[in-house]
Design a protein around this motif. Structure first.
Motif, mmCIF file in Angstrom:
data_model
loop_
_atom_site.group_PDB
_atom_site.id
_atom_site.type_symbol
_atom_site.label_atom_id
_atom_site.label_comp_id
_atom_site.label_asym_id
_atom_site.label_seq_id
_atom_site.Cartn_x
_atom_site.Cartn_y
_atom_site.Cartn_z
ATOM 1 N N ALA A 21 0.333 -1.243 0.193
ATOM 2 C CA ALA A 21 0.374 0.126 -0.013
ATOM 3 C C ALA A 21 1.350 1.486 -0.077
ATOM 4 O O ALA A 21 0.701 2.087 -0.913
ATOM 5 N N LEU A 22 2.268 1.154 0.381
ATOM 6 C CA LEU A 22 2.537 2.864 0.955
ATOM 7 C C LEU A 22 3.644 2.565 -0.569
ATOM 8 O O LEU A 22 3.748 3.746 -0.919
ATOM 9 N N LEU A 23 3.771 1.793 -1.161
ATOM 10 C CA LEU A 23 4.274 1.741 -2.361
ATOM 11 C C LEU A 23 3.608 2.573 -3.198
ATOM 12 O O LEU A 23 3.359 3.246 -4.071
ATOM 13 N N LEU A 24 2.383 1.628 -3.393
ATOM 14 C CA LEU A 24 1.644 2.263 -4.321
ATOM 15 C C LEU A 24 0.920 3.839 -3.903
ATOM 16 O O LEU A 24 0.757 4.481 -4.987
ATOM 17 N N ALA A 25 1.408 4.308 -2.515
ATOM 18 C CA ALA A 25 0.564 5.275 -3.047
ATOM 19 C C ALA A 25 1.170 6.283 -2.957
ATOM 20 O O ALA A 25 1.823 7.510 -3.311
ATOM 21 N N PHE A 26 3.690 5.508 -2.771
ATOM 22 C CA PHE A 26 4.598 6.451 -3.189
ATOM 23 C C PHE A 26 4.023 6.663 -4.492
ATOM 24 O O PHE A 26 4.595 8.109 -4.972
ATOM 25 N N VAL A 27 4.091 5.833 -5.635
ATOM 26 C CA VAL A 27 4.400 6.111 -6.901
ATOM 27 C C VAL A 27 3.288 6.786 -7.434
ATOM 28 O O VAL A 27 3.388 7.181 -8.324
ATOM 29 N N VAL A 28 2.207 6.514 -6.747
ATOM 30 C CA VAL A 28 0.930 7.614 -6.912
ATOM 31 C C VAL A 28 0.906 9.626 -7.035
ATOM 32 O O VAL A 28 1.008 10.026 -7.395
ATOM 33 N N GLY A 29 1.678 9.333 -5.215
ATOM 34 C CA GLY A 29 1.406 9.647 -4.522
ATOM 35 C C GLY A 29 2.634 11.723 -5.162
ATOM 36 O O GLY A 29 2.805 12.414 -5.208
ATOM 37 N N VAL A 30 3.968 10.850 -5.500
ATOM 38 C CA VAL A 30 4.918 11.339 -5.923
ATOM 39 C C VAL A 30 4.401 12.519 -7.460
ATOM 40 O O VAL A 30 4.755 13.937 -7.130
ATOM 41 N N PRO A 31 3.816 11.525 -7.897
ATOM 42 C CA PRO A 31 3.828 12.196 -9.352
ATOM 43 C C PRO A 31 2.722 13.441 -9.222
ATOM 44 O O PRO A 31 2.665 14.381 -9.686
ATOM 45 N N LEU A 32 2.515 13.179 -8.532
ATOM 46 C CA LEU A 32 0.627 13.453 -7.749
ATOM 47 C C LEU A 32 0.809 15.251 -7.527
ATOM 48 O O LEU A 32 0.551 16.487 -7.731
ATOM 49 N N GLY A 75 -4.665 -11.333 -10.078
ATOM 50 C CA GLY A 75 -4.883 -11.584 -8.998
ATOM 51 C C GLY A 75 -5.847 -10.344 -8.293
ATOM 52 O O GLY A 75 -6.028 -10.519 -7.192
ATOM 53 N N VAL A 76 -6.212 -9.332 -9.608
ATOM 54 C CA VAL A 76 -7.205 -8.879 -8.541
ATOM 55 C C VAL A 76 -7.881 -9.282 -8.584
ATOM 56 O O VAL A 76 -9.417 -9.313 -9.736
ATOM 57 N N GLU A 77 -9.245 -9.207 -7.776
ATOM 58 C CA GLU A 77 -10.794 -9.461 -7.350
ATOM 59 C C GLU A 77 -11.238 -8.644 -6.283
ATOM 60 O O GLU A 77 -10.813 -7.410 -5.466
ATOM 61 N N GLY A 78 -12.723 -8.882 -6.159
ATOM 62 C CA GLY A 78 -13.929 -7.843 -5.480
ATOM 63 C C GLY A 78 -13.242 -8.222 -4.274
ATOM 64 O O GLY A 78 -13.101 -7.196 -2.726
ATOM 65 N N VAL A 79 -12.609 -9.154 -3.960
ATOM 66 C CA VAL A 79 -12.242 -9.294 -2.225
ATOM 67 C C VAL A 79 -10.839 -9.553 -2.064
ATOM 68 O O VAL A 79 -9.698 -9.999 -3.215
ATOM 69 N N GLY A 80 -9.896 -9.651 -0.997
ATOM 70 C CA GLY A 80 -8.769 -10.391 -0.898
ATOM 71 C C GLY A 80 -7.587 -9.069 -0.929
ATOM 72 O O GLY A 80 -8.334 -7.714 -0.504
ATOM 73 N N PRO A 81 -6.834 -9.167 -0.896
ATOM 74 C CA PRO A 81 -5.706 -8.130 -0.770
ATOM 75 C C PRO A 81 -5.939 -7.149 -1.569
ATOM 76 O O PRO A 81 -5.395 -5.955 -1.542
ATOM 77 N N ALA A 82 -6.755 -6.444 -3.491
ATOM 78 C CA ALA A 82 -5.993 -6.523 -3.826
ATOM 79 C C ALA A 82 -7.182 -4.808 -3.522
ATOM 80 O O ALA A 82 -6.590 -3.891 -3.201
ATOM 81 N N PRO A 83 -8.270 -5.452 -3.335
ATOM 82 C CA PRO A 83 -9.322 -4.370 -2.495
ATOM 83 C C PRO A 83 -8.728 -3.141 -0.898
ATOM 84 O O PRO A 83 -8.753 -2.023 -0.816
ATOM 85 N N ALA A 84 -7.396 -4.507 -0.672
ATOM 86 C CA ALA A 84 -7.226 -3.514 0.514
ATOM 87 C C ALA A 84 -5.859 -2.887 0.680
ATOM 88 O O ALA A 84 -5.951 -1.634 0.854
ATOM 89 N N ILE A 85 -5.244 -2.945 -0.499
ATOM 90 C CA ILE A 85 -4.236 -2.081 -0.656
ATOM 91 C C ILE A 85 -4.757 -1.335 -1.473
ATOM 92 O O ILE A 85 -4.094 0.234 -1.287
#
Ligand SMILES: Nc1ncnc2c1ncn2[C@@H]1O[C@H](COP(=O)(O)OP(=O)(O)OP(=O)(O)O)[C@@H](O)[C@H]1O
Ligand SMILES: [Mg+2]
Lengths: 382, 319
Positions: free
Chosen positions: A188-199, A250-260
Motif C-alpha cells: 500500500a505504501l509503495l502504491l501510495a508513493f508511486v501515485v503520490g510523488v507524481p501527484l 490477482g485482482v478481485e473484489g475481495v482479498g488483497p487488491a481492494p485492501a491495498i
C-alpha cells in the motif's frame, strides 16, 4: 525544600499504585466461557511483586531530581525494571495458579497488568525523548528491553498465560499473517508513493489543482475504513469479471487488491499534504537565488527543493506508515488476511486473548516503525 | 565588457506599473547604481537583466542581444547575482554555496576548490567558516558569502540588490572598499541597487535615480549633485546636505591656487574638500597649504575657495 520536577511521573506512580491495589493483575477462569475471578498483584510471588512496587515507587524520588538528564536516565532505569517485573510477575503468578493437567484453565492479563505495563512504556518513551539519547543508545535500549523479554520467554516464564497458549496454538498461522500484514502495508505504501510523488509534482506549481486534489483526498480520509473497503469490492469485482487480464494478476473484489488500494487511498492525503507543505516551505529567497544563479527546473528540484523538503516528506511517510499498520487490521474483514484475522476471529469466538494476539503485534509494529522513522529523520536533520 | 541597455521597457504586475517607458544605457565596465524610493522598480529593472523578469513592452539587451531571446538558464550562469535577501542554500556549506555556479558550469573539483579559496580570500571569509552552514554565520558573514557566490564563476556582469543592507557601518565600508577594488581591477560591469545615498555616491561611476517606475536622471554622481534634474532628485539627494555631499566628491586640487600667504596647516591635493573644511574647523585656520602625494608644495586653499565654488556649482539646485 524539595520540589517536584516531573509531575507526570508522580501522576503515573499514583495511577499505578491505585490499579495495583484495586484492579486485578490477572483474571482466572476455568474455561473460555466461565466467568473469571480476579487475581491482584499481591498474589504473585513476593520477589516479583516487590520488584513491581519498587520500580513504580522509584518514580517518586526520581521526580524530585533537579537535573533533567539525571532524572531522565533514572526514569529509564526504573521503567525498564517495572516492565520486566510486570512480565515476570504475570508469568509466575499464572504458573502458580495453573496446575498441570488443566489445559482449559484461562489465565489472562488483567487491567492492572495493562496499566502498569502501559505506565512503564509511557515513562520509558518520554524519558528516552528527554534524555536526548543518540541513535545507538535508543537502539540499545530497545534491544535491552526485547532481550529481557526473549530470555524470559525462553525460560518458559509465560507458558501458563492464556495469551501464550493462543500463540502456541496459532503459531504457524501467526507467522503467515504477520508477513501478510507487513506485505499489505508495504504494498500500500509503495502504491501510495508511486501515485503520490507524481501527484505532488503535478500540483506543486498549480494552485487551483492543488486545492481540488487535497480536498478530494481529504474527503477519502473521512470515509470510515470498513465502508471504503466495502465500496471498493463492487467496482473491483466487476472490473475483474469484465477484464480477464486484471483477474489474472490477482485482482478481485475481495482479498488483497481492494485492501491495498484502500490503504493506499488513506495514505495519499497525509503523504501528499506533508510533501506539498514541505516543498512549499522551502524559503522563496532560496529558490529565487537558485533560479537567478542558473539552476534549471530539474536541478532546482533535485538539488534544492527535495533535500530541503526531505524531513517533511519523511514525517509524512511516518504518519502514513503507522496509520497503515493499524488500518491493515480491518483488511482481514474482506479476506485480505493479516493480523486482523486474529482480532476478528477472537471477537467472533469471544476469546479476548486471541484478539490480543492480533492487536499486540500491531501496536508493536507501529512502535517499531515510529522508532525507525525517528532514527532516519534524526539522521537527515543532522 | 558587455554593455547593457533598456529600450523603452514597460512592466506591470496587475495594476502596479513597476516600470514605465524605461530607457537606459549602461556602458561595459560601468559601476551603475540604481537608487530611488522603495517600490520604484529598482529590483524589477535589475531582474530584467538576467531574465528573471521579462518586459511587457520594449527590450533589454546585454552585449547587443535581446535577453528575451537567450536561453535564460545559460544566460544566468554567466551573470553574478546577489539577491536582496541573500538566499544562501541552507543545506549546503559556505564552500558548497560559493562553488554553486562553477559546479553548474561543470568545472573540475580542484578548480572549484581553488576558486572557493580565492573568493574567500578576496571577501575576507575566514577559511574556518567555509565548512559551516549558513545558519551558523552572522548576517555580515552571510552577505559576504552571498557576494562570493555571485563572483565565483568570474562573470562579466554582476547584479547586486542591496547586498550590504544588513551590515553595520564598519563592515559595510569595508565591503564597499573591497567591491570598489574588485571593480577597478577587473573592469566588470556592475549594476547595484541601494537605498543609501552615500553608498551610491561613493561607488557609482553612473548613478540612476528612479521614481515610480520612471527614470528621473542618469549620469555621473557629481553631475547629478551639481545639477539635480528636479526638486525630487534634490530632495532625494539629501535636501539640506546636498552641498556637503558635493564637497565630499570634489578634490582639494580642483580648487587650490598657487599662492603663498603663509598658511599653517597642510592637506593632500587628493583629499576631499570636506576633509579640508574639517581640518580648518579643527585647527581654526581659514587657509591650508596644499601638497602632492610626494610632499611637494602645490599651492593653497582658502575657506572662500570652498564656499564660492560650492555656491557657483549648484546654483540651479536652490532655484
Ligand atoms: N512579483 C511581483 N508581483 C506583484 N507585484 C510586484 C512583483 N514584484 C514587484 N512588484 C511591485 O512592483 C513595484 C516595484 O517593485 P520593485 O521590487 O522593483 O521595487 P524596488 O524599487 O526594488 O523596492 P525596494 O527598494 O523596496 O526593494 C512595487 O510596487 C512592487 O509591489
Ligand atoms: Mg528591491
Amino acid at each position: 525544600m524539595t520540589k517536584v520536577h516531573d509531575r507526570v511521573l508522580v501522576l503515573l506512580c499514583c495511577v499505578g499504585l491505585v490499579t495495583t491495589f484495586f484492579a486485578p493483575f490477572l483474571d482466572q477462569a476455568p474455561n473460555r466461557l466461565a466467568s473469571s475471578t480476579p487475581l491482584p498483584l499481591l498474589n504473585a510471588p513476593g520477589f516479583e511483586a516487590g520488584a513491581v512496587i519498587l520500580g513504580l515507587g522509584l518514580f517518586m524520588p526520581i521526580a524530585l531530581l533537579t537535573s533533567d538528564r539525571v532524572r531522565s536516565l533514572a526514569t529509564i532505569g526504573a521503567s525498564v525494571l517495572l516492565l520486566w517485573a510486570c512480565l515476570a510477575a504475570a508469568g509466575h503468578l499464572a504458573a502458580l495458579r495453573a496446575p498441570s493437567g488443566t489445559p482449559a484453565m484461562r489465565l489472562s492479563l488483567g487491567p492492572s497488568f495493562w496499566s502498569l505495563a502501559g505506565i512503564a512504556v509511557l515513562a520509558l518513551l518520554d524519558a528516552a525523548q528527554r534524555a536526548r539519547l543518540g541513535l545507538g543508545a535508543r537502539l540499545g535500549l530497545v534491544g535491552l528491553v526485547v532481550a529481557g523479554f526473549i530470555l524470559m520467554a525462553r525460560a518458559g516464564t509465560f507458558d501458563s498465560l492464556s495469551l501464550t497458549k493462543e500463540f502456541l496454538a496459532h503459531r504457524a498461522e501467526f507467522a503467515t499473517e504477520l508477513w501478510r500484514h507487513l506485505a499489505l502495508v508495504c504494498a500500500a505504501l509503495l502504491l501510495a508513493f508511486v501515485v503520490g510523488v507524481p501527484l505532488v509534482l503535478a500540483i506543486l506549481r498549480n494552485d487551483a489543482l492543488r486545492g481540488v486534489v487535497l480536498a478530494s483526498l481529504g474527503i477519502v480520509q473521512t470515509i470510515p475504513s470498513i465502508a471504503l473497503f466495502g465500496l471498493l469490492m463492487v467496482p473491483l469485482s466487476s472490473l475483474a469479471s469484465a477484464v480477464p487480464v486484471v483477474k489474472a494478476i490477482g485482482v478481485e473484489g475481495v482479498g488483497p487488491a481492494p485492501a491495498i488500494i484502500a490503504l493506499a487511498l488513506y495514505s495519499l492525503f497525509p503523504l501528499v499534504r506533508g510533501f506539498t507543505v514541505g516543498l512549499a516551505e522551502v524559503p522563496f529567497a532560496v529558490k529565487d537565488a537558485a533560479r537567478g544563479l542558473g539552476f534549471d527546473r530539474r536541478r532546482m528540484l533535485l538539488e534544492i527543493e527535495l533535500p530541503l523538503a526531505l524531513p517533511a516528506l519523511l514525517s509524512g511517510l511516518r504518519v502514513v506508515t503507522i496509520q497503515a499498520i493499524g488500518l491493515a487490521a480491518v483488511a482481514a474483514l474482506i479476506g485480505a488476511g493479516g493480523l486482523g484475522t486474529f482480532v476478528f476471529q477472537g471477537i467472533g469466538q469471544y476469546a479476548l486473548d486471541l484478539v490480543l494476539l492480533g492487536a499486540i503485534p500491531i501496536v508493536l509494529l507501529a512502535l517499531a516503525a515510529d522508532l525507525a522513522f525517528q532514527l532516519v529523520i534524526g539522521v537527515v536533520r543532522r | 565588457m558587455k554593455p547593457i541597455a533598456f529600450h523603452a521597457v514597460g512592466k506591470s504586475f496587475g495594476a502596479t506599473h513597476a516600470l514605465c517607458d524605461f530607457s537606459l544605457e549602461i556602458p561595459g565596465g560601468a559601476f551603475c547604481v540604481l537608487i530611488g524610493p522603495s517600490g520604484c522598480g529598482k529590483s524589477t529593472a535589475l531582474r530584467m537583466i538576467n531574465a528573471m523578469i521579462l518586459p511587457d513592452q520594449g527590450r533589454v539587451t546585454v552585449g547587443g542581444e535581446d535577453v528575451a531571446r537567450l536561453d535564460p538558464v545559460e544566460h544566468r550562469r554567466h551573470i553574478g547575482y546577489v539577491i536582496q535577501s541573500v538566499g544562501l542554500f541552507p543545506h549546503w556549506t559556505v564552500a558548497q554555496n560559493i562553488a554553486a555556479v562553477p559546479r553548474l558550469l561543470g568545472w573540475s573539483k580542484p578548480k572549484q576548490a581553488d576558486r572557493v579559496e580565492e573568493m574567500a580570500g578576496l571577501l575576507g571569509i575566514e577559511p574556518a567558516l567555509l565548512e559551516r552552514y549558513p545558519h551558523e554565520l552572522s548576517g555580515g558573514q552571510q552577505q559576504r558569502a552571498g557576494v562570493a557566490r555571485a563572483l565565483a564563476a568570474d562573470p562579466e556582469i554582476i547584479l547586486m540588490d542591496e547586498p550590504f543592507a544588513a551590515l553595520d557601518p564598519t563592515s559595510r565600508a569595508t565591503l564597499q572598499a573591497e567591491l570598489e577594488r574588485i571593480h577597478a581591477r577587473s573592469g566588470k560591469t556592475i549594476v547595484f541597487v541601494t537605498h543609501d545615498m552615500d553608498e551610491a555616491l561613493r561607488l557609482a561611476t553612473q548613478m540612476v535615480v528612479m521614481d515610480r517606475g520612471h527614470l528621473v536622471q542618469s549620469g555621473a554622481p557629481i553631475e547629478i549633485l551639481r545639477h539635480p534634474a528636479n526638486s525630487l532628485v534634490g530632495a532625494f539627494l539629501g535636501g539640506g546636505s546636498i552641498h556637503m555631499r558635493l564637497l565630499d566628491r570634489l578634490a582639494v586640487r580642483e580648487r587650490s591656487t598657487p599662492r603663498r600667504t603663509g598658511a599653517t596647516g597642510a592637506i593632500a591635493a587628493g583629499a576631499s574638500l570636506r576633509q579640508a573644511l574639517d581640518l580648518m574647523l579643527a585647527t581654526g585656520s581659514t587657509r591650508l597649504a596644499v601638497v602632492d602625494e610626494d610632499g611637494t608644495w602645490r599651492g593653497e586653499i582658502h575657506i572662500g575657495d570652498i564656499i564660492a565654488g560650492g555656491e557657483a556649482g549648484t546654483s540651479d539646485a536652490s532655484a
